[in-house]
Write an enzyme that holds these catalytic residues in place. Structure first.
Site, PDB file in Angstrom:
ATOM      1  N   ARG A   1      40.498  47.218  42.223  1.00  0.00           N
ATOM      2  CA  ARG A   1      40.246  45.815  42.496  1.00  0.00           C
ATOM      3  C   ARG A   1      39.144  45.224  41.619  1.00  0.00           C
ATOM      4  NH1 ARG A   1      38.772  45.292  48.546  1.00  0.00           N
ATOM      5  NH2 ARG A   1      36.845  44.235  48.175  1.00  0.00           N
TER       6      ARG A   1
ATOM      7  N   ARG B   1      37.174  42.217  31.968  1.00  0.00           N
ATOM      8  CA  ARG B   1      37.541  40.967  31.281  1.00  0.00           C
ATOM      9  C   ARG B   1      36.843  40.805  29.950  1.00  0.00           C
ATOM     10  NH1 ARG B   1      35.856  37.774  36.006  1.00  0.00           N
ATOM     11  NH2 ARG B   1      37.558  37.998  37.473  1.00  0.00           N
TER      12      ARG B   1
ATOM     13  N   ARG C   1      33.616  54.651  57.301  1.00  0.00           N
ATOM     14  CA  ARG C   1      32.236  54.417  56.899  1.00  0.00           C
ATOM     15  C   ARG C   1      31.689  53.316  57.784  1.00  0.00           C
ATOM     16  NH1 ARG C   1      29.634  58.091  54.351  1.00  0.00           N
ATOM     17  NH2 ARG C   1      28.331  56.650  53.143  1.00  0.00           N
TER      18      ARG C   1
ATOM     19  N   ARG D   1      23.266  47.281  48.678  1.00  0.00           N
ATOM     20  CA  ARG D   1      23.093  45.922  48.151  1.00  0.00           C
ATOM     21  C   ARG D   1      22.184  45.106  49.048  1.00  0.00           C
ATOM     22  NH1 ARG D   1      29.577  44.548  48.744  1.00  0.00           N
ATOM     23  NH2 ARG D   1      29.734  45.060  50.927  1.00  0.00           N
TER      24      ARG D   1
ATOM     25  N   GLU E   1      21.716  46.543  52.887  1.00  0.00           N
ATOM     26  CA  GLU E   1      22.900  47.165  53.487  1.00  0.00           C
ATOM     27  C   GLU E   1      22.917  48.667  53.183  1.00  0.00           C
ATOM     28  OE1 GLU E   1      26.291  44.597  52.763  1.00  0.00           O
ATOM     29  OE2 GLU E   1      27.603  46.353  52.751  1.00  0.00           O
TER      30      GLU E   1
ATOM     31  N   TYR F   1      42.226  49.491  53.863  1.00  0.00           N
ATOM     32  CA  TYR F   1      41.099  48.752  53.301  1.00  0.00           C
ATOM     33  C   TYR F   1      41.589  47.343  52.972  1.00  0.00           C
ATOM     34  CZ  TYR F   1      36.991  48.222  50.130  1.00  0.00           C
ATOM     35  OH  TYR F   1      35.848  47.819  49.495  1.00  0.00           O
TER      36      TYR F   1
ATOM     37  N   ASP G   1      41.635  43.247  52.723  1.00  0.00           N
ATOM     38  CA  ASP G   1      40.793  42.058  52.631  1.00  0.00           C
ATOM     39  C   ASP G   1      41.253  41.088  53.719  1.00  0.00           C
ATOM     40  OD1 ASP G   1      39.412  42.971  50.415  1.00  0.00           O
ATOM     41  OD2 ASP G   1      40.891  42.152  49.016  1.00  0.00           O
TER      42      ASP G   1
END
Ligand code: UDP
Length: 379
Positions: A179, A183, A256, A288, A313, A361, A363
Site C-alpha cells: 500500500r 513515485r 497487535r 509515531r 503511539e 487489515y 481500511d
C-alpha cells in the site's frame, strides 16, 4: 422476536449495517461493550480539538460510490495525509517515497536521476534473490528491497515495521507495504486514491448519523449475556473478534494492540507542524506522534487555539483484556483464521463483518464496502 437484527459492535461495520437495515425497514438493536459508539474510529472533543482516541484515521478511497455515501452523511474536509519520517540518521524525510524523499536521501533532482539510483539499489537485491532462485518476493523484506532497495529499506521501513508488528520483516507478508506508493513526482500525498478527507467535527459524527433512529445499548457485553441477547433477534451481525465468538476453540488469533500517551501542550499551538510524524529508527520506543489538530485546522486556523494535543503511539502484541487493532496476517494466523472462517460459513443466522470478524487489515472504505455487500441480500 422483538428485533430482526442484533448487531454486536457499534463501530464502522456495525453502524453501516444498522444504517442500511434500518433504512430498509428492519428493526435493529446495536450493542457495544464500550461506553461510546464508533469503535476504534471514535473521536472525542477535548479543548476544542477532535482527538482520535484509538489512533489516527484518514478516510481515503477511489470508490466514488463509497465517497458519495459517506459524504451524504457528513461533510468531509480537504485533509491530505503527508506524513514525515524522523529517520535513524537524525534527518527528516517525506513519505511516501517520492522525489522529495529521493532528493533528501541521495540529492537526486530529476526523475531520471532518481530512477537510476533506485535501479542501482534494486539491482543488488534482485540479483541476490535470483541467485537463490527466488522469483517473487516471499516476505516484506524481500518486497521492500526489490521495490526500493537497501537505503530506503533501512532508514524508512525496517525499524518502523518491526516496531509496528513486533516481528522481523522477513517473517511478515509482503502485502503490508504494497500500500506504500513509490513515485517519481514531488507528491507527498500518502494515498493514491481519488478522494480523501476527515469528517468535519470528527468521526463520531459520522457514526452518530449512521445510527440515527437506531436503538443502541452501550456498556453491554455480548458474551456475558449471549443466550438472552441472541433470543431478541432473528439474525446476528457480529463485528467483534471471530476467535472470541467461537470461544477460542482452535486457539487465539494474534492481534497487535496500540497504546497512546496523550498530552495537552497548553502554550504550544503547533508542536510538530504535521498531523503524523513517524519515527523510523529502532531507539525511539513509539512508532509515531499524532498531533490531532492538524486533521481539521489548516494554515492560520492552527493558531486560533493556543493549545495542541499530541499522542505518542506504542505498538504491542495483544493479550486478553487489551483492545485488538490490527490482525497479524502471517501464515500461522491466516491458517488459523481459515478454520474459524469455515465455521462462520456454516452459520445461517450470523453474519461476520469488519476488521475483527473478518480478520482483515481493512481500511475504512473497505469496511463499508464489504459490509454493504454482506448485508445487501438481508434487506
Ligand atoms: N511503513 C513503513 N514506514 C513508515 C510508514 C509505514 O515501513 O514510515 C510500513 C509499515 O510496515 C506499516 C505499513 O507500511 O505497517 C503500513 O503503514 P500505514 O501507516 O499505512 O498503516 P496504518 O498503521 O496507518 O494502518
Amino acid at each position: 422476536m422483538k428485533y430482526d437484527f442484533l448487531i454486536v459492535g457499534a463501530g464502522l461495520a456495525g453502524a453501516t449495517a444498522a444504517h442500511e437495515l434500518t433504512k430498509a425497514g428492519r428493526r435493529c438493536l446495536v450493542i457495544d461493550k464500550r461506553a461510546h459508539i464508533g469503535g476504534n474510529i471514535y473521536t472525542e472533543e477535548v479543548d476544542g480539538i477532535n482527538v482520535h482516541k484509538y489512533g489516527a484515521h484518514i478516510f481515503h478511497t477511489s470508490d466514488k460510490f463509497i465517497w458519495d455515501y459517506v459524504n451524504s452523511l457528513v461533510e468531509f474536509n480537504r485533509y491530505t495525509n503527508c506524513p514525515v519520517a524522523q529517520a535513524p540518521d537524525g534527518k527528516l524525510y517525506n513519505l511516501p517515497f517520492n522525489m522529495n524523499t529521493f532528493y533528501q536521501m541521495w540529492g537526486v533532482k530529476t526523475p531520471e536521476e532518481a530512477q537510476a539510483k533506485i535501479e542501482e539499489q534494486r539491482k543488488e537485491a534482485v540479483e541476490k534473490m535470483s541467485a537463490e532462485g527466488i522469483t517473487e518476493p516471499r516476505n516484506l523484506e524481500e518486497q521492500a528491497l526489490s521495490l526500493i532497495g537497501r537505503d530506503i529499506y533501512e532508514k524508512l521501513i525496517k525499524h518502523y515495521t518491526e516496531k509496528q508488528w513486533g516481528r522481523p520483516c522477513s517473517e511478515l507478508p509482503a502485502f503490508i507495504i504494497r500500500r506504500l506508493p513509490v513515485r517519481l513526482t514531488f507528491d507527498n500525498n500518502y494515498f493514491n486514491d481519488s478522494y480523501q478527507g476527515i469528517p468535519i467535527g470528527g468521526y463520531t459524527r459520522l457514526i452518530e448519523r449512521m445510527l440515527e433512529g437506531v436503538e443502541v445499548r452501550l456498556n453491554v457485553n455480548y458474551f456475558e449475556n449471549k443466550a438472552e441477547l441472541d433470543s431478541l433477534a432473528d439474525k446476528i451481525i457480529y463485528t467483534g473478534e471471530i476467535d472470541r465468538f467461537y470461544d477460542y476453540k482452535f486457539g487465539h488469533l494474534q492481534y497487535r494492540t496500540v497504546s497512546f500517551e496523550t498530552e495537552t501542550l497548553n502554550d504550544t499551538p503547533n508542536y510538530q507542524g504535521n498531523a503524523v510524524v513517524n519515527y523510523t529508527d529502532s531507539k525511539t520506543p513509539f512508532t509515531r506522534i499524532i498531533e490531532h489538530k492538524h486533521f481539521e485546522s489548516f494554515g492560520n486556523d492552527l493558531y486560533v487555539n493556543p493549545k495542541t494535543i499530541i499522542s505518542r503511539e506504542y505498538s504491542k502484541e495483544w493479550k486478553p483484556g487489551d483492545e485488538p487493532y490490527y490482525p497479524v496476517n502471517d501464515d500461522r494466523n491466516s491458517s488459523l483464521y481459515a478454520k474459524y472462517k469455515a465455521l462462520a460459513d456454516e452459520e445461517t443466522n450470523v453474519i461476520f463483518c469488519g476488521r475483527l470478524a473478518e480478520y482483515r487489515y481493512y481500511d475504512m472504505h473497505q469496511v463499508i464496502s464489504a459490509t454493504l455487500d454482506k448485508i445487501s441480500s438481508l434487506k
